[in-house]
Scaffold this motif. Structure first.
Motif, PDB file in Angstrom:
ATOM      1  N   PRO A   1       0.814  -1.223   0.000  1.00 12.07           N
ATOM      2  CA  PRO A   1       0.000   0.000   0.000  1.00 12.07           C
ATOM      3  C   PRO A   1       0.847   1.273   0.000  1.00 12.07           C
ATOM      4  CG  PRO A   1      -0.727  -1.492   1.724  1.00 12.07           C
ATOM      5  CD  PRO A   1       0.542  -2.034   1.178  1.00 12.07           C
ATOM      6  N   LEU A   2       1.974   1.240   0.675  1.00 14.13           N
ATOM      7  CA  LEU A   2       2.842   2.413   0.728  1.00 14.13           C
ATOM      8  C   LEU A   2       3.422   2.730  -0.642  1.00 14.13           C
ATOM      9  CD1 LEU A   2       4.236   4.520   2.524  1.00 14.13           C
ATOM     10  CD2 LEU A   2       6.086   2.883   2.804  1.00 14.13           C
TER      11      LEU A   2
ATOM     12  N   HIS B   1       0.710   4.094  -2.913  1.00 15.21           N
ATOM     13  CA  HIS B   1       0.405   5.479  -2.566  1.00 15.21           C
ATOM     14  C   HIS B   1       1.463   6.424  -3.135  1.00 15.21           C
ATOM     15  CE1 HIS B   1      -0.899   8.911  -0.200  1.00 15.21           C
ATOM     16  NE2 HIS B   1       0.352   9.070   0.180  1.00 15.21           N
TER      17      HIS B   1
ATOM     18  N   ARG C   1       0.839   9.243  -5.975  1.00 11.96           N
ATOM     19  CA  ARG C   1       1.148  10.648  -5.673  1.00 11.96           C
ATOM     20  C   ARG C   1       2.106  11.225  -6.718  1.00 11.96           C
ATOM     21  NH1 ARG C   1       0.014  12.929  -0.352  1.00 11.96           N
ATOM     22  NH2 ARG C   1       0.692  15.055  -0.604  1.00 11.96           N
TER      23      ARG C   1
END
Length: 123
Positions: A87-88, A91, A95
């Motif tokens: 998930p990191l 993300h 971004r």
């Protein structure tokens, strides 16, 4: 049928085989999604959600198949690291795609970053 006559090792091996097949199918759909989807959010969804679940199922199948504590002790960090990093990284890639302008902003329902991008930082 007598409950004590059930061969639990055979049941665990059968469950492990099913889990490996389902996990492999999820990993395959993730790779197909990466190739077929056109925009960044859809590709990130394909790269993280089915891939992580597929890995979890394969690791569970491995633990069921081998049935030893050292194997479980080796699998647990793999699963935890995967759950923490997928998930990191998704993300961060999303971004970066937003900042670079490679993200199709018309497809966004809510644009929470627009206000932060348009307002100068205080200080």
């Amino acid at each position: 049928m007598n409950v004590s006559a059930i061969d639990w090792a055979a049941v665990a091996d059968g469950a492990a085989a099913v889990l490996v097949l389902v996990g492999a199918a999820l990993c395959l759909t993730a790779s197909i999604g990466l190739l077929r989807f056109r925009d960044v959010p859809a590709r990130l969804h394909a790269a993280t959600k089915p891939q992580v679940l597929g890995l979890l199922l394969v690791c569970l199948a491995l633990a069921l198949s081998l049935r030893t504590w050292p194997v479980v002790a080796a699998i647990v960090p793999v699963v935890l690291i995967q759950l923490a990093t997928a998930p990191l990284s998704a993300h961060m890639i999303g971004r970066a795609a937003y900042r670079n302008g490679t993200l199709d902003e018309r497809g966004l329902y809510v644009d929470e970053l627009r206000e932060a991008r348009e307002t100068p930082p205080a200080g």
